[in-house]
Write a protein that holds these residues in place. Structure first.
Motif, PDB file in Angstrom:
ATOM      1  N   ASN A 139       0.828  -1.192   0.000  1.00  8.19           N
ATOM      2  CA  ASN A 139       0.000   0.000   0.000  1.00  8.19           C
ATOM      3  C   ASN A 139       0.869   1.250   0.000  1.00  8.19           C
ATOM      4  N   ARG A 140       0.237   2.416   0.050  1.00 10.19           N
ATOM      5  CA  ARG A 140       0.989   3.665  -0.091  1.00 10.19           C
ATOM      6  C   ARG A 140       1.991   3.871   1.024  1.00 10.19           C
ATOM      7  N   ASP A 141       1.665   3.396   2.228  1.00  5.55           N
ATOM      8  CA  ASP A 141       2.601   3.619   3.329  1.00  5.55           C
ATOM      9  C   ASP A 141       3.614   2.495   3.479  1.00  5.55           C
ATOM     10  N   HIS A 142       3.495   1.453   2.659  1.00  4.94           N
ATOM     11  CA  HIS A 142       4.443   0.344   2.651  1.00  4.94           C
ATOM     12  C   HIS A 142       4.513  -0.374   4.005  1.00  4.94           C
ATOM     13  N   HIS A 143       3.426  -0.332   4.733  1.00  6.71           N
ATOM     14  CA  HIS A 143       3.333  -1.092   5.980  1.00  6.71           C
ATOM     15  C   HIS A 143       2.392  -2.281   5.822  1.00  6.71           C
ATOM     16  N   GLY A 144       1.953  -2.548   4.613  1.00  3.70           N
ATOM     17  CA  GLY A 144       1.092  -3.698   4.349  1.00  3.70           C
ATOM     18  C   GLY A 144       1.122  -4.028   2.873  1.00  3.70           C
ATOM     19  N   ALA A 145       0.828  -5.283   2.536  1.00 10.58           N
ATOM     20  CA  ALA A 145       0.814  -5.705   1.132  1.00 10.58           C
ATOM     21  C   ALA A 145      -0.439  -6.518   0.854  1.00 10.58           C
ATOM     22  N   TRP A 146      -1.068  -6.216  -0.279  1.00 10.80           N
ATOM     23  CA  TRP A 146      -2.256  -6.920  -0.773  1.00 10.80           C
ATOM     24  C   TRP A 146      -1.765  -8.026  -1.701  1.00 10.80           C
ATOM     25  N   GLY A 167       4.853  -8.486  12.847  1.00  9.04           N
ATOM     26  CA  GLY A 167       3.816  -8.292  11.848  1.00  9.04           C
ATOM     27  C   GLY A 167       2.578  -9.105  12.137  1.00  9.04           C
ATOM     28  N   ARG A 168       1.633  -9.032  11.210  1.00  8.62           N
ATOM     29  CA  ARG A 168       0.362  -9.734  11.405  1.00  8.62           C
ATOM     30  C   ARG A 168      -0.238 -10.113  10.064  1.00  8.62           C
ATOM     31  N   ILE A 169      -0.780 -11.314  10.006  1.00  8.40           N
ATOM     32  CA  ILE A 169      -1.541 -11.785   8.848  1.00  8.40           C
ATOM     33  C   ILE A 169      -3.004 -11.456   9.101  1.00  8.40           C
ATOM     34  N   GLU A 170      -3.626 -10.715   8.190  1.00  4.76           N
ATOM     35  CA  GLU A 170      -5.060 -10.448   8.321  1.00  4.76           C
ATOM     36  C   GLU A 170      -5.804 -11.757   8.073  1.00  4.76           C
ATOM     37  N   ARG A 171      -6.766 -12.066   8.957  1.00  7.94           N
ATOM     38  CA  ARG A 171      -7.400 -13.382   8.914  1.00  7.94           C
ATOM     39  C   ARG A 171      -8.922 -13.300   8.970  1.00  7.94           C
ATOM     40  N   GLY A 179      -5.687 -12.040   2.661  1.00 10.30           N
ATOM     41  CA  GLY A 179      -5.029 -11.380   1.538  1.00 10.30           C
ATOM     42  C   GLY A 179      -4.320 -10.087   1.871  1.00 10.30           C
ATOM     43  N   LEU A 180      -4.204  -9.742   3.161  1.00 11.18           N
ATOM     44  CA  LEU A 180      -3.463  -8.550   3.558  1.00 11.18           C
ATOM     45  C   LEU A 180      -2.421  -8.947   4.587  1.00 11.18           C
ATOM     46  N   LEU A 181      -1.170  -8.548   4.342  1.00  9.40           N
ATOM     47  CA  LEU A 181      -0.049  -8.861   5.219  1.00  9.40           C
ATOM     48  C   LEU A 181       0.486  -7.557   5.795  1.00  9.40           C
ATOM     49  N   HIS A 182       0.486  -7.460   7.134  1.00  2.00           N
ATOM     50  CA  HIS A 182       0.918  -6.244   7.803  1.00  2.00           C
ATOM     51  C   HIS A 182       2.383  -6.340   8.226  1.00  2.00           C
ATOM     52  N   THR A 298      -0.419  -0.642  14.760  1.00  3.60           N
ATOM     53  CA  THR A 298       0.949  -1.060  15.094  1.00  3.60           C
ATOM     54  C   THR A 298       1.820   0.110  15.547  1.00  3.60           C
ATOM     55  N   ALA A 299       1.317   1.348  15.459  1.00  9.35           N
ATOM     56  CA  ALA A 299       2.052   2.478  16.047  1.00  9.35           C
ATOM     57  C   ALA A 299       2.082   2.285  17.561  1.00  9.35           C
ATOM     58  N   ALA A 300       3.226   2.536  18.173  1.00 10.30           N
ATOM     59  CA  ALA A 300       3.399   2.268  19.608  1.00 10.30           C
ATOM     60  C   ALA A 300       2.809   3.409  20.429  1.00 10.30           C
ATOM     61  N   MET A 301       1.787   3.104  21.230  1.00  9.40           N
ATOM     62  CA  MET A 301       1.068   4.108  22.002  1.00  9.40           C
ATOM     63  C   MET A 301       1.305   3.912  23.493  1.00  9.40           C
ATOM     64  N   LEU A 302       1.317   5.021  24.223  1.00 13.61           N
ATOM     65  CA  LEU A 302       1.450   4.942  25.687  1.00 13.61           C
ATOM     66  C   LEU A 302       0.238   4.280  26.307  1.00 13.61           C
TER      67      LEU A 302
END
Length: 543
Positions: A139-146, A167-171, A179-182, A298-302
Motif C-alpha cells: 500500500n501507499r505507506d508500505h506497511h502492508g501488502a495486498w 507483523g500480522r496476517i489479516e485473517r 489477503g493482507l499482510l501487515h 501497530t504504532a506504539a502508544m502509551l
C-alpha cells in the motif's frame, strides 16, 4: 569575474524575502552576489540571464525522508498511487497484467487503505481479475501488502501459519488468511519475489530523480538503504550514478538498522558508511524503525487503542526495537559518528526515541550528529519541548496533518479525543524552539513540497473537498516557517550547510516558483508551480 548566471525580475528568499528588484549572480557552482540592480554589472558576454517573471526564487527543496528508488520502481510498474477506489484498482491491475504477460509476478503498489472497508482489501478480489499469476502490491505507506490466493499458496500461508513477531496476517474468523499482510508479515511472500537488479535500481533512481527535480527538489535523505520488506538494497545504484555523474541531487543515505540484531552490526555499518561515500552521495545516517502506523494499530502508544465503541482494547501497538536495546544502540551509533534517523508514529515510540537520545547526550555529550525523528504523528505534550532540549530535529510529513479518510475513519475513532489533539503539533514544536525539517515519505504520499507546505500552513490538503475543516488549525505554521523547514531545516539534517539559503558563498541549489507564495494568500500556496531547478548552478529541470 563575470557571472555565469543572473536571476532577477522576481522576489528572492534570502535570509528574508527580498523584493522584485533583487538579483542573484552565480559563477561556477556558487552564489557570488545577492543584491539590487548593481549585481547586474557582473554580466559578461556569456552570462545567461533568467527572468523570474514575477515569481519567487527559493533555495532548492530538500526532502528529509523519502524512498526514491521505491517510488521510481512503482512509477515503472503497476502504479496505483494516483488512483482511488477498489474497482479502479482492479481494472488497473488487470490492464497492467495484460500489457505485461512476460512478468511472472505482478508488483508495484500504491493503493490507499481508505478505499477498502476497515482498510483491508481481500485476496478474492484480486483472484477475480488475476487468478493464475501471483500478485504482491504494497500500500501507499508500505506497511502492508495486498496479495492474491496464488501468492498465498506459493508462500504456504494457511490458517496455522503463525504471525511473525513484527507483523500480522489479516485473517477470517476461521484463521485463514484473507489477503493482507501487515508489517513484517510482508516478508512471508516478499522473499519469493524476483530480485531487482542493479540496472533496475539505476533506472528507478533516474526516473525518480527527474521527477523530484521537476518539483524543485535538489537533495534528499533516502530513508532506507538496505533490505527492508524484500525491496532490495539500492546502495549500488547510488554509487554507480554518483561516480559517473548521473546523480545530480545531493543525497544522504540512511542505512537500515536490522531490528533482529544488536550493536554487533555497528562495525558492518561503519564499513558500509566508508564504502558508500562518493561524489554527491554519502551514507552517513542510520534508520531505525521503532513502530508501525496508527491505521493498522501497530504504532506504539502509551495507552491502548480504543475499539469502535470507545472502550480501551488491550493493544498498545508494537515497539519493533526493545526500548532498552534502543537506549544501547543510539548512544553507540552516536559515538561512532552516525546520525540516527528514527521512524516514530505513536507517542510511546516518540518517547522511546527521545529517551534513547537523552542517554546518548548523557554518555557522549553534545555532538554534531543532527539526529531526527520522522513522522511524529502523536506526541504526548510533555515530550514536545524535549526535541529542542536534546537538539533532535522534528522531521514532519506535513501532507498527513489534515482531515482525510485515513485520519477520520481509521485513526481518530481509535485514538479518542485527547490523543487526536496531540497529532502533528508543528506549531507547538516551533514555539518550543525545535528544529523543523520536512519530507514526504514518497511513494507513501506526494513528494511535491508545495503540497506539503500548503497543508502545513492551512491544515487542509490542496485537493480536499470544499468546506473541509482544518485539522487542529492551532498547529498551523506560517508560510515562511514551512518553507524554511523544507529548505534550511532539511539541509541542516543532511549536513548540507552550503545549501538551504540564498547567500553569497552558498551552493547555487535553487528553485524558481511561478509566483511569490510569501506575498500571496496562504490558501493558494499549492497553486504555485516550479518552472526551473538548478543544482550547483546547472539547470536540471525546465518547466
Amino acid at each position: 569575474m563575470p557571472a555565469d548566471l543572473l536571476l532577477g525580475g522576481g522576489a528572492v528568499l534570502g535570509h528574508e524575502r527580498l523584493g522584485h528588484d533583487a538579483v542573484v549572480a552565480v559563477a561556477g557552482d556558487r552564489i557570488v552576489a545577492v543584491g539590487g540592480s548593481e549585481v547586474a554589472d557582473l554580466a559578461g558576454p556569456r552570462t545567461r540571464r533568467v527572468d523570474l517573471a514575477g515569481g519567487l526564487l527559493v533555495p532548492g527543496f530538500v526532502d528529509a525522508h523519502i524512498h526514491p528508488v521505491q517510488g521510481g520502481l512503482e512509477r515503472m510498474r503497476c502504479d496505483l498511487s494516483q488512483l482511488q477506489g477498489r474497482d479502479t484498482y482492479l481494472r488497473a491491475i488487470r490492464s497492467y497484467a495484460d500489457a505485461h504477460p512476460e512478468r511472472e509476478w505482478i508488483t508495484g503498489g500504491g493503493w490507499g487503505m481508505a478505499s477498502f472497508p476497515g482498510g483491508t482489501p481481500v485476496a478474492t478480489d484480486l483472484d477475480a481479475v488475476l487468478p493464475d499469476r501471483p500478485v504482491f502490491l504494497p500500500n501507499r505507506d508500505h506497511h502492508g501488502a495486498w496479495v492474491n490466493t496464488c501468492a498465498l499458496d506459493r508462500a504456504g500461508i494457511v490458517a496455522s501459519t503463525p504471525d511473525p513477531p513484527d507483523g500480522r496476517i489479516e485473517r477470517a474468523s476461521d484463521g485463514s488468511p484473507t489477503g493482507l499482510l501487515h508489517e513484517g508479515a510482508m516478508t512471508l511472500v516478499g522473499h519469493l519475489l524476483p530480485s531487482d537488479t542493479e540496472a533496475d535500481h539505476v533506472a528507478a533512481l533516474l526516473e525518480a530523480q527527474a521527477y523530484l527535480h521537476s518539483l524543485g527538489i535538489t537533495g534528499w535523505q533516502d530513508a532506507i538503504l538496505g533490505s527492508y520488506a524484500n525491496l532490495g538494497d539500492a546502495s549500488a545504484a547510488y554509487l554507480r550514478t554518483a561516480r559517473d555523474g548521473r546523480l545530480t541531487a545531493r543525497v544522504v543515505g540512511a542505512l537500515w538498522w536490522d531490528r533482529d540484531r544488536g550493536n554487533e552490526q555497528i562495525a558492518e555499518l561503519v564499513e558500509r558508511r566508508d564504502r558508500l561515500r562518493t561524489g554527491r552521495f554519502a551514507a552517513t545516517s542510520v534508520k531505525i524503525m521503532q513502530d508501525g502506523i496508527a491505521e493498522n494499530f501497530t504504532a506504539a502508544m502509551l495507552d491502548a487503542y480504543l475499539d469502535r465503541s470507545g472502550a480501551a482494547t488491550g493493544n498498545r501497538g508494537l515497539s519493533f526495537v526493545d526500548p532498552e536495546t534502543l537506549s544501547e544502540a543510539v548512544p553507540a551509533l552516536d559515538a561512532a559518528g552516525f546520525q540516527v534517523h528514527v521512524h516514530a508514529i505513536g507517542d510511546r515510540a516518540v518517547r522511546e526515541a527521545l529517551d534513547a537520545f537523552a542517554v546518548a547526550r548523557a554518555a557522549n555529550g553534545a555532538t554534531d550528529a543532527r539526529h531526527h525523528i520522522a513522522h511524529i504523528q502523536v506526541i504526548a505534550p510533555p515530550d514536545v519541548p524535549r526535541f529542542a532540549a536534546l537538539d533532535v530535529a522534528a522531521n514532519m510529513q506535513a501532507l498527513w496533518a489534515a482531515h482525510e479518510p485515513q485520519m477520520d475513519e481509521m485513526t481518530i475513532p481509535f485514538l479518542g479525543a485527547e490523543r487526536t489533539g496531540w497529532q502533528y503539533p508543528f506549531a507547538s514544536l516551533a514555539r518550543s524552539g525545535a528544529r523543523l525539517a520536512a519530507g514526504s515519505d514518497w511513494p507513501v504520499s506526494s513528494p511535491d513540497p508545495l503540497q506539503g507546505i500548503h497543508t502545513a500552513v492551512n491544515r487542509v490538503q490542496p485537493d480536499a473537498p470544499v468546506g473541509t475543516e482544518p485539522f487542529l488549525p492551532e498547529q498551523a505554521l506560517e508560510v515562511s516557517a514551512a518553507l524554511a523547514a523544507y529548505t534550511a531545516g532539511s539541509a541542516w539534517v543532511n549536513h548540507s550547510d552550503a545549501t538551504g539559503h540564498i547567500d553569497v558563498g552558498m551552493l547555487a541549489d535553487l528553485a524558481v516558483l511561478d509566483r511569490d507564495i510569501l506575498a500571496g494568500p496562504a490558501e493558494a500556496v499549492a497553486d504555485a508551480r516550479v518552472v526551473a531547478t538548478y543544482v550547483g548552478g546547472r539547470q536540471v529541470h525546465a518547466g
